[in-house]
Scaffold this motif. Structure first.
Motif, PDB file in Angstrom:
ATOM      1  N   GLY A 160       0.778  -1.226   0.000  1.00 38.63           N
ATOM      2  CA  GLY A 160       0.000   0.000   0.000  1.00 38.63           C
ATOM      3  C   GLY A 160       0.809   1.276   0.000  1.00 38.63           C
ATOM      4  O   GLY A 160       0.240   2.366   0.073  1.00 38.63           O
ATOM      5  N   ARG A 161       2.126   1.162  -0.087  1.00 39.75           N
ATOM      6  CA  ARG A 161       2.953   2.363  -0.099  1.00 39.75           C
ATOM      7  C   ARG A 161       2.754   3.140  -1.399  1.00 39.75           C
ATOM      8  O   ARG A 161       2.600   2.565  -2.471  1.00 39.75           O
ATOM      9  CB  ARG A 161       4.431   1.994   0.050  1.00 39.75           C
ATOM     10  N   ARG A 162       2.760   4.451  -1.295  1.00 41.97           N
ATOM     11  CA  ARG A 162       2.668   5.338  -2.457  1.00 41.97           C
ATOM     12  C   ARG A 162       3.846   6.312  -2.420  1.00 41.97           C
ATOM     13  O   ARG A 162       4.172   6.853  -1.372  1.00 41.97           O
ATOM     14  CB  ARG A 162       1.348   6.122  -2.458  1.00 41.97           C
ATOM     15  N   PHE A 163       4.474   6.511  -3.568  1.00 47.58           N
ATOM     16  CA  PHE A 163       5.566   7.469  -3.655  1.00 47.58           C
ATOM     17  C   PHE A 163       5.643   7.977  -5.089  1.00 47.58           C
ATOM     18  O   PHE A 163       4.974   7.453  -5.989  1.00 47.58           O
ATOM     19  CB  PHE A 163       6.893   6.837  -3.216  1.00 47.58           C
ATOM     20  N   SER A 164       6.420   9.001  -5.302  1.00 48.83           N
ATOM     21  CA  SER A 164       6.530   9.585  -6.632  1.00 48.83           C
ATOM     22  C   SER A 164       7.987   9.712  -7.030  1.00 48.83           C
ATOM     23  O   SER A 164       8.875   9.886  -6.192  1.00 48.83           O
ATOM     24  CB  SER A 164       5.836  10.944  -6.699  1.00 48.83           C
ATOM     25  N   VAL A 165       8.228   9.608  -8.325  1.00 45.69           N
ATOM     26  CA  VAL A 165       9.523   9.913  -8.927  1.00 45.69           C
ATOM     27  C   VAL A 165       9.231  10.905 -10.042  1.00 45.69           C
ATOM     28  O   VAL A 165       8.699  10.532 -11.088  1.00 45.69           O
ATOM     29  CB  VAL A 165      10.210   8.658  -9.484  1.00 45.69           C
ATOM     30  N   GLY A 166       9.522  12.178  -9.802  1.00 44.36           N
ATOM     31  CA  GLY A 166       9.127  13.203 -10.752  1.00 44.36           C
ATOM     32  C   GLY A 166       7.629  13.160 -10.974  1.00 44.36           C
ATOM     33  O   GLY A 166       6.851  13.146 -10.012  1.00 44.36           O
ATOM     34  N   PRO A 167       7.175  13.075 -12.234  1.00 43.23           N
ATOM     35  CA  PRO A 167       5.726  13.062 -12.517  1.00 43.23           C
ATOM     36  C   PRO A 167       5.094  11.682 -12.370  1.00 43.23           C
ATOM     37  O   PRO A 167       3.873  11.549 -12.513  1.00 43.23           O
ATOM     38  CB  PRO A 167       5.670  13.516 -13.977  1.00 43.23           C
ATOM     39  N   LEU A 168       5.881  10.671 -12.081  1.00 38.23           N
ATOM     40  CA  LEU A 168       5.370   9.305 -11.978  1.00 38.23           C
ATOM     41  C   LEU A 168       4.888   9.020 -10.563  1.00 38.23           C
ATOM     42  O   LEU A 168       5.659   9.099  -9.602  1.00 38.23           O
ATOM     43  CB  LEU A 168       6.457   8.303 -12.364  1.00 38.23           C
ATOM     44  N   GLU A 169       3.613   8.690 -10.434  1.00 43.82           N
ATOM     45  CA  GLU A 169       3.027   8.324  -9.150  1.00 43.82           C
ATOM     46  C   GLU A 169       2.957   6.799  -9.076  1.00 43.82           C
ATOM     47  O   GLU A 169       2.357   6.160  -9.948  1.00 43.82           O
ATOM     48  CB  GLU A 169       1.633   8.919  -9.000  1.00 43.82           C
ATOM     49  N   ILE A 170       3.558   6.229  -8.034  1.00 45.34           N
ATOM     50  CA  ILE A 170       3.726   4.781  -7.955  1.00 45.34           C
ATOM     51  C   ILE A 170       3.005   4.240  -6.730  1.00 45.34           C
ATOM     52  O   ILE A 170       3.204   4.730  -5.615  1.00 45.34           O
ATOM     53  CB  ILE A 170       5.225   4.422  -7.905  1.00 45.34           C
ATOM     54  N   GLN A 171       2.167   3.240  -6.952  1.00 42.57           N
ATOM     55  CA  GLN A 171       1.461   2.544  -5.876  1.00 42.57           C
ATOM     56  C   GLN A 171       1.970   1.111  -5.798  1.00 42.57           C
ATOM     57  O   GLN A 171       2.137   0.445  -6.819  1.00 42.57           O
ATOM     58  CB  GLN A 171      -0.045   2.535  -6.126  1.00 42.57           C
ATOM     59  N   THR A 172       2.211   0.626  -4.590  1.00 41.76           N
ATOM     60  CA  THR A 172       2.752  -0.704  -4.355  1.00 41.76           C
ATOM     61  C   THR A 172       1.716  -1.590  -3.680  1.00 41.76           C
ATOM     62  O   THR A 172       1.055  -1.164  -2.737  1.00 41.76           O
ATOM     63  CB  THR A 172       4.002  -0.610  -3.442  1.00 41.76           C
ATOM     64  N   ARG A 173       1.587  -2.815  -4.171  1.00 43.25           N
ATOM     65  CA  ARG A 173       0.738  -3.798  -3.502  1.00 43.25           C
ATOM     66  C   ARG A 173       1.487  -5.115  -3.348  1.00 43.25           C
ATOM     67  O   ARG A 173       2.182  -5.554  -4.266  1.00 43.25           O
ATOM     68  CB  ARG A 173      -0.559  -4.057  -4.285  1.00 43.25           C
ATOM     69  N   ALA A 174       1.340  -5.738  -2.179  1.00 39.69           N
ATOM     70  CA  ALA A 174       1.903  -7.067  -1.965  1.00 39.69           C
ATOM     71  C   ALA A 174       1.093  -8.080  -2.761  1.00 39.69           C
ATOM     72  O   ALA A 174      -0.142  -8.075  -2.735  1.00 39.69           O
ATOM     73  CB  ALA A 174       1.880  -7.413  -0.484  1.00 39.69           C
ATOM     74  N   VAL A 175       1.794  -8.957  -3.482  1.00 45.61           N
ATOM     75  CA  VAL A 175       1.138  -9.967  -4.311  1.00 45.61           C
ATOM     76  C   VAL A 175       1.523 -11.364  -3.829  1.00 45.61           C
ATOM     77  O   VAL A 175       2.291 -11.526  -2.875  1.00 45.61           O
ATOM     78  CB  VAL A 175       1.484  -9.755  -5.799  1.00 45.61           C
ATOM     79  N   LEU A 176       0.979 -12.390  -4.496  1.00 47.81           N
ATOM     80  CA  LEU A 176       1.069 -13.766  -4.009  1.00 47.81           C
ATOM     81  C   LEU A 176       2.250 -14.499  -4.648  1.00 47.81           C
ATOM     82  O   LEU A 176       2.197 -14.904  -5.815  1.00 47.81           O
ATOM     83  CB  LEU A 176      -0.241 -14.497  -4.320  1.00 47.81           C
ATOM     84  N   HIS A 177       3.315 -14.679  -3.867  1.00 49.43           N
ATOM     85  CA  HIS A 177       4.544 -15.319  -4.342  1.00 49.43           C
ATOM     86  C   HIS A 177       5.220 -15.935  -3.112  1.00 49.43           C
ATOM     87  O   HIS A 177       4.930 -15.518  -1.982  1.00 49.43           O
ATOM     88  CB  HIS A 177       5.431 -14.273  -5.014  1.00 49.43           C
ATOM     89  N   PRO A 178       6.122 -16.887  -3.271  1.00 49.56           N
ATOM     90  CA  PRO A 178       6.710 -17.531  -2.085  1.00 49.56           C
ATOM     91  C   PRO A 178       7.576 -16.613  -1.225  1.00 49.56           C
ATOM     92  O   PRO A 178       7.882 -16.965  -0.080  1.00 49.56           O
ATOM     93  CB  PRO A 178       7.552 -18.662  -2.699  1.00 49.56           C
TER      94      PRO A 178
END
Length: 268
Positions: free
Chosen positions: A130-148
């Motif tokens: 659920g973390r959100r951050f930006s790099v210049g004009p790029l807005e990035i949202q993070t979600r944990a997904v299903l992996h080992p």
């Protein structure tokens, strides 16, 4: 926004492609070109240098700590640490928290500073769900997904365009949240229906990737992370059975236009 496919081989570098790595480029309103590297798996640092000077990167994001997604960060570290330019500063790397220790372990040293270098070239920033951050004009949202292992997918927006990346994952609710209404969904399809049914919670098949795209309304589906032992036509056919929208099987050096249904191939 466009995405350069640096490497797309699943699980390890194959004879025709490095492992996973994708360069995102977007020009802001002032004409400044921003560059974010997403994953840098085994064998990918070499072909990256055919696309850009790695000193021009603005940030790196790493989806998870399997070698086919992060191992060539070791080469990037050496490049940044010993580069002759004095204005580089430190490069932000957004990744699972253990990455600095993993890099140190691979390089066989104590601590995180390269031998003979007074300042570490990277600024590590730990990812979380659920973390959100930006790099210049790029807005990035993070979600944990299903992996080992601890693994993340990303949703990146800029100027009204949306790009989603599955990372490595099996089908899960978070993946739908990342993909919904995306202009481009870059999705792994490392498994095949029937052949790999005994593995769960690891990878998607082409069919499951197509089902995610169909139910979330993505405009373009681009399949990736196909291992060297798999005929890519099989997961592509699986996806087409369940999704009627545009589908592409990516190749090294493809350039994907996030806002355009047409995919430019090997333009460099």
């Amino acid at each position: 926004m466009r995405v350069h496919v640096i490497g797309c081989s699943g699980s390890f570098a194959g004879p025709a492609s490095a492992a996973s790595s994708y360069l995102i480029e977007h020009e802001d309103a002032d004409g400044r070109l921003w560059r974010v590297l997403m994953d840098l798996g085994s064998g990918a640092f070499g072909p990256l240098q055919n696309v850009i000077d790695p000193a021009d990167l603005d940030a790196v994001i790493i989806s998870h700590l399997h070698p086919d997604h992060y191992l060539d960060v070791t080469g990037l570290e050496v490049f940044w640490a010993y580069h002759s330019r004095t204005d580089l500063g430190t490069l932000p790397i957004h990744a699972p928290a253990p990455l600095p220790d993993r890099i140190s372990g691979v390089l066989g040293r104590n601590g995180h500073i390269p031998d003979g270098v007074s300042t570490a070239p990277f600024e590590y920033r730990a990812l979380s769900d659920g973390r959100r951050f930006s790099v210049g004009p790029l807005e990035i949202q993070t979600r944990a997904v299903l992996h080992p292992v601890e693994a993340y997918g990303f949703r990146i927006t800029a100027d009204g365009s949306t790009f989603a990346y599955s990372g490595d994952t099996d089908d899960c609710e978070a993946l739908d949240e990342l993909a919904v209404d995306a202009d481009l969904f870059l999705c792994e399809a490392g498994y095949i229906e029937g052949r790999d049914d005994h593995f769960t919670g690891v990878h998607l098949t082409g069919r499951r990737a197509g089902e995610v795209a169909a139910r979330t309304g993505v405009r373009q589906l681009a399949l990736t992370h196909i291992p060297a032992w798999t005929d890519p036509e099989i997961p592509l056919a699986e996806a087409r059975e369940v999704h009627t929208g545009p589908i592409t099987m990516v190749r090294p050096m493809d350039i994907l236009d996030v806002s355009d249904r047409r995919t430019a191939r090997n333009e460099r």
